[in-house]
Scaffold this active site. Structure first.
Site, PDB file in Angstrom:
ATOM      1  CG  ASP A 114      44.075  43.368  35.181  1.00  0.00           C
ATOM      2  OD1 ASP A 114      45.272  43.418  35.310  1.00  0.00           O
ATOM      3  OD2 ASP A 114      43.232  44.025  34.494  1.00  0.00           O
TER       4      ASP A 114
ATOM      5  CG  ASN B 267      51.116  38.806  29.037  1.00  0.00           C
ATOM      6  OD1 ASN B 267      52.095  39.390  28.381  1.00  0.00           O
ATOM      7  ND2 ASN B 267      49.822  39.430  28.528  1.00  0.00           N
TER       8      ASN B 267
HETATM    9  P1  ATP Z   1      44.568  39.033  30.023  1.00  0.00           P
HETATM   10  O1  ATP Z   1      45.220  39.924  29.356  1.00  0.00           O
HETATM   11  O2  ATP Z   1      43.246  38.330  29.400  1.00  0.00           O
HETATM   12  O3  ATP Z   1      44.106  39.777  31.329  1.00  0.00           O
HETATM   13  P2  ATP Z   1      47.090  38.095  30.666  1.00  0.00           P
HETATM   14  O4  ATP Z   1      47.656  37.596  29.156  1.00  0.00           O
HETATM   15  O5  ATP Z   1      47.330  39.048  31.346  1.00  0.00           O
HETATM   16  O6  ATP Z   1      45.428  38.044  30.467  1.00  0.00           O
HETATM   17  P3  ATP Z   1      47.184  35.205  31.087  1.00  0.00           P
HETATM   18  O7  ATP Z   1      48.439  34.502  31.416  1.00  0.00           O
HETATM   19  O8  ATP Z   1      46.266  34.961  30.052  1.00  0.00           O
HETATM   20  O9  ATP Z   1      47.244  36.702  31.565  1.00  0.00           O
HETATM   21  O10 ATP Z   1      46.272  34.443  32.360  1.00  0.00           O
HETATM   22  C1  ATP Z   1      46.324  35.092  33.450  1.00  0.00           C
HETATM   23  C2  ATP Z   1      46.081  33.817  34.546  1.00  0.00           C
HETATM   24  O11 ATP Z   1      44.915  33.275  34.377  1.00  0.00           O
HETATM   25  C3  ATP Z   1      46.798  32.563  34.292  1.00  0.00           C
HETATM   26  O12 ATP Z   1      48.150  32.415  34.864  1.00  0.00           O
HETATM   27  C4  ATP Z   1      46.007  31.217  34.819  1.00  0.00           C
HETATM   28  O13 ATP Z   1      46.241  31.227  36.103  1.00  0.00           O
HETATM   29  C5  ATP Z   1      44.592  31.931  34.570  1.00  0.00           C
HETATM   30  N1  ATP Z   1      44.141  31.463  33.104  1.00  0.00           N
HETATM   31  C6  ATP Z   1      44.094  32.264  32.099  1.00  0.00           C
HETATM   32  N2  ATP Z   1      43.376  31.550  31.208  1.00  0.00           N
HETATM   33  C7  ATP Z   1      43.028  30.208  31.686  1.00  0.00           C
HETATM   34  C8  ATP Z   1      42.396  29.129  31.100  1.00  0.00           C
HETATM   35  N3  ATP Z   1      41.880  29.210  29.860  1.00  0.00           N
HETATM   36  N4  ATP Z   1      42.085  28.045  32.191  1.00  0.00           N
HETATM   37  C9  ATP Z   1      42.819  28.183  33.436  1.00  0.00           C
HETATM   38  N5  ATP Z   1      43.073  29.151  33.955  1.00  0.00           N
HETATM   39  C10 ATP Z   1      43.417  30.374  33.042  1.00  0.00           C
END
Ligand code: ATP
Length: 302
Positions: free
Chosen positions: A252, A181
């Site tokens: 994940d 991320n």
């Molecule tokens: P987490 O730590 O909460 O599991 P992360 O920070 O590792 O998440 P994010 O980039 O927040 O990962 O989200 C991963 C993927 O989930 C994004 O690339 C997207 O495909 C999907 N996603 C996350 N939030 C949203 C949202 N609000 N609407 C649509 N898709 C989302």
């Protein structure tokens, strides 16, 4: 058709809710306590298994009640647990989360996860077409040993370097696809990326990681989707417009779905679009494991 083989953490997340957080030395009365299966390794394995792909998990559990519950939970998802060993003395990995007014504090105890070693990954024979997946909640030398075996077998490797932590170039050299991320990218690139970096800023930061032309770096951007960079060429995969209720485990779900789709022989662009769709379904439901979609749900959504 290959398999998804995940070497990673298995945790019980214990969530206590209260009106407010206690100060140091203080006790406050809580409202509820909830237990959620978690750990990035387990979550990603559940995501892949729910999508109907044969999935093997390599990990360790304590010989305790959480260990028993987690083993039963993972088995119920059809995950092959023959390489999930009992720890000799450590407790099952546990995250103690206190939640008050939407703010949380988290203490994570690695416990048995810290014991996942090279001997554990050597128990699983990988074959071409398999996809090997890992994250930074087990020791890095174990991940290196796992990916060395995977590369030697002709499998694809996916590293999710979360939680962010420095790693050496020898491990990066074994990675086919890095999924991270914005926070993890900023940390690894040594760049302050801010709250909503543009795709160009993300691409510039990825360049700092110096990926080889054959490696893909996929940066997830929450609701905005993801950017995938291969050989200097960046592609934005637009986020899907949904009403998000809980983004826990979205990352994940993305990693598990990407691995699942690649194990079915899909091309990279197809697999990333699939992961983006799967993750956008998961954010519309509460929790991590329970929010992971089925293959039918993703097909309908695509
Ligand atoms: P987490 O730590 O909460 O599991 P992360 O920070 O590792 O998440 P994010 O980039 O927040 O990962 O989200 C991963 C993927 O989930 C994004 O690339 C997207 O495909 C999907 N996603 C996350 N939030 C949203 C949202 N609000 N609407 C649509 N898709 C989302």
């Amino acid at each position: 058709m290959g398999r998804v083989v995940v070497a990673g953490s298995i945790n019980m997340d214990v969530v206590a809710t209260a009106e407010r957080h206690p100060r140091v030395g203080e006790t406050v009365a809580g409202q509820s306590v909830m237990y959620f299966p978690g750990g990035k390794g387990a979550n990603q394995a559940v995501a892949a298994a729910k999508l109907g792909v044969p999935t093997t998990l390599i990990g360790r559990l304590g010989r305790d009640a959480f260990g028993e519950q987690l083993r039963a939970f993972l088995a119920a998802h059809g995950i092959d647990l023959t390489a999930v060993k009992d720890s000799t003395g450590a407790s099952t990995g546990t995250a103690i989360i206190t939640l008050a007014k939407a703010d949380n504090t988290i203490v994570v105890i690695a416990g048995a996860n810290a014991e996942v070693g090279a001997d554990d990954v050597a128990q699983v024979v990988l074959t071409p077409g398999d996809v090997a997946v890992s994250q930074f909640e087990i020791p890095q030398p174990t991940i290196s040993a796992f990916f060395q075996r995977a590369k030697a077998a002709g499998a694809t490797t996916i590293l999710n370097p979360a939680p962010a932590s420095a790693f050496d170039s020898a491990l990066f050299a074994l990675v086919d696809i890095l999924v991270l991320n914005e926070t993890e990218l900023g940390f690894l690139a040594g760049i302050e990326l801010g709250d909503a970096p543009t795709p160009q800023q993300v691409t510039d930061a990825v360049r700092e990681l110096k990926p080889r032309p054959d490696q893909t770096v996929c940066v997830t951007l929450g609701a905005r989707g993801a950017v995938a960079v291969t050989n200097g060429d960046a592609k934005l995969i637009e986020g899907r417009a949904v009403k998000a209720v809980d983004t826990t485990g979205a990352g994940d779900c993305f990693v598990g779905a990407l691995a699942a789709r690649l194990s079915q022989g899909a091309a990279m662009a197809d697999a990333i679009g699939y992961a983006n769709a799967a993750a956008s379904i998961s954010v519309q439901r509460m929790g991590a494991g329970p929010s992971m979609p089925s293959a039918e749900e993703v097909r309908a959504w695509l």
